[in-house]
Design an enzyme around this catalytic site. Structure first.
Site, short mmCIF file in Angstrom:
data_model
loop_
_atom_site.label_atom_id
_atom_site.label_comp_id
_atom_site.label_asym_id
_atom_site.label_seq_id
_atom_site.Cartn_x
_atom_site.Cartn_y
_atom_site.Cartn_z
N CYS A 67 46.93 45.30 26.43
CA CYS A 67 45.98 45.06 27.53
C CYS A 67 44.85 44.13 27.10
CB CYS A 67 45.38 46.36 28.03
SG CYS A 67 46.61 47.51 28.63
N HIS A 99 48.52 44.23 38.00
CA HIS A 99 49.12 45.47 38.51
C HIS A 99 49.15 45.43 40.04
CE1 HIS A 99 48.95 47.48 34.61
NE2 HIS A 99 47.69 47.08 34.48
N GLU A 108 47.68 53.06 38.84
CA GLU A 108 47.72 51.72 38.24
C GLU A 108 49.17 51.27 38.12
OE1 GLU A 108 45.30 49.92 34.59
OE2 GLU A 108 47.00 51.09 33.93
N HIS A 127 43.74 41.76 35.22
CA HIS A 127 42.58 42.13 34.40
C HIS A 127 42.92 41.97 32.93
CE1 HIS A 127 43.57 46.74 33.84
NE2 HIS A 127 44.59 45.98 33.55
N ASP A 174 41.71 42.12 46.34
CA ASP A 174 43.13 41.76 46.34
C ASP A 174 43.34 40.33 45.85
OD1 ASP A 174 45.88 42.11 46.79
OD2 ASP A 174 45.72 41.27 48.82
N HIS A 175 44.30 40.17 44.96
CA HIS A 175 44.64 38.87 44.38
C HIS A 175 43.45 38.23 43.68
CE1 HIS A 175 48.34 39.54 46.49
NE2 HIS A 175 48.87 38.52 45.86
N HIS A 202 46.72 40.30 32.55
CA HIS A 202 47.99 40.74 33.14
C HIS A 202 47.63 41.43 34.44
CE1 HIS A 202 46.41 44.21 31.01
NE2 HIS A 202 47.03 44.95 31.91
#
Lengths: 140, 136
Positions: free
Chosen positions: A34, A42, A124, A15, A80-81, A40
């Site tokens: 951020c 998580h 996170e 994100h 996801d991903h 980047h």
């Protein structure tokens, strides 16, 4: 007897925290690293808590197969991903973990029928976590 | 009011089966957990009590007493046992994580004198736990 059941899941996503309502300078000041335009990622840990009476026939609040199946199809397969900024949930909001909590809560609240949704909790990173109970106070 | 939580671990085997259901229904509802030979978990138990701090001792509860009650009432009965066959509650109930949390509560609540039981949390695995607050 009423009990609460919590299940932990994990997904990985990227994100970038950036608001179109702020200037570049304000974005940089508000979001710091951020705000990096390339984003980047998580490893998010998602905890879903549901509650209900323990069924006499099964000894369960809800069948884990139903909860796991719902979360897999409606949440993990979707998030996801992925780059969260590209998803329709974040077309108009910044993909902070606060907003992610609310988005996931809403998906469960709308579609999961096998038990009462109590709350959603996100880690996170190992150092910060977020909880949302549909606006209600959290239970200790 | 201060809340205090004590952790404990026990290892036990179990399986899920309801004799009122057919073999097919049991297999469908309980999946792999229906294997009659059983399987096991390392359970983690968290017992949370609440109360006012005693002005003389500075304690909500004497931890040694809490530990003794926990050992005597729960761990002695459940650690390294086949829950379905050796723990009285589970001769008639399925030893799900939900029912284990309720059984732990019912074993502890009448034995705790100083502090009031607030929550029993049972982790079946690090990714699955049940909380019971004594709610009917």
């Amino acid at each position: 007897m009423r009990a609460h059941l919590t299940r932990r899941y994990m997904f990985s996503a990227s994100h970038r925290l950036h608001s179109d309502n702020m200037s570049d300078a304000e974005n940089a000041a508000t979001y710091g690293k951020c705000n990096n335009p390339y984003g980047h990622g998580h490893n998010y840990v998602l905890e879903v808590t549901v509650s209900g009476p323990v069924n006499d026939q099964t000894g369960m609040v809800c069948n884990l197969m139903d909860l796991d199946g719902f979360v897999q199809h409606e949440i993990l397969d979707h998030f996801d991903h992925q780059n969260l900024n590209t998803l329709q949930e974040f077309a108009k909001s910044v993909p902070t973990t606060e907003n992610l909590c609310i988005a996931i809560y809403d998906i469960l609240q709308r579609g999961f029928r096998h038990a009462h949704l109590e709350k959603v909790r996100f880690e996170e990173t190992m150092m910060n976590s977020f909880e949302y109970a549909g606006g209600r106070e959290l239970r200790t | 009011m201060v809340y205090l939580t004590r952790k404990a671990e026990f290892s036990a085997s179990h399986y899920y089966h309801n004799p009122q259901l057919t073999a097919e229904e049991n297999a469908r509802i309980f999946g792999k957990c229906n294997n009659p030979n059983g399987h096991g978990h390392n359970y983690t138990l968290e017992v949370t009590v609440k109360g006012n701090v005693d002005p003389r001792s500075g304690f909500v509860v004497d931890l040694k007493q809490l530990k003794d009650v926990l050992n005597r009432e729960v761990l002695h009965a459940m650690d390294h046992r086949f829950l379905n066959k050796e723990v009285p509650e589970f001769l008639t109930q399925i030893p799900t994580t939900e029912n284990i949390a309720i059984a732990v509560w019912q074993r502890l609540a009448p034995k705790l004198k100083q502090a009031q039981l607030h929550r029993v949390r049972v982790y079946e695995t690090p990714d699955l736990f049940v909380d019971f607050y004594g709610e009917p």
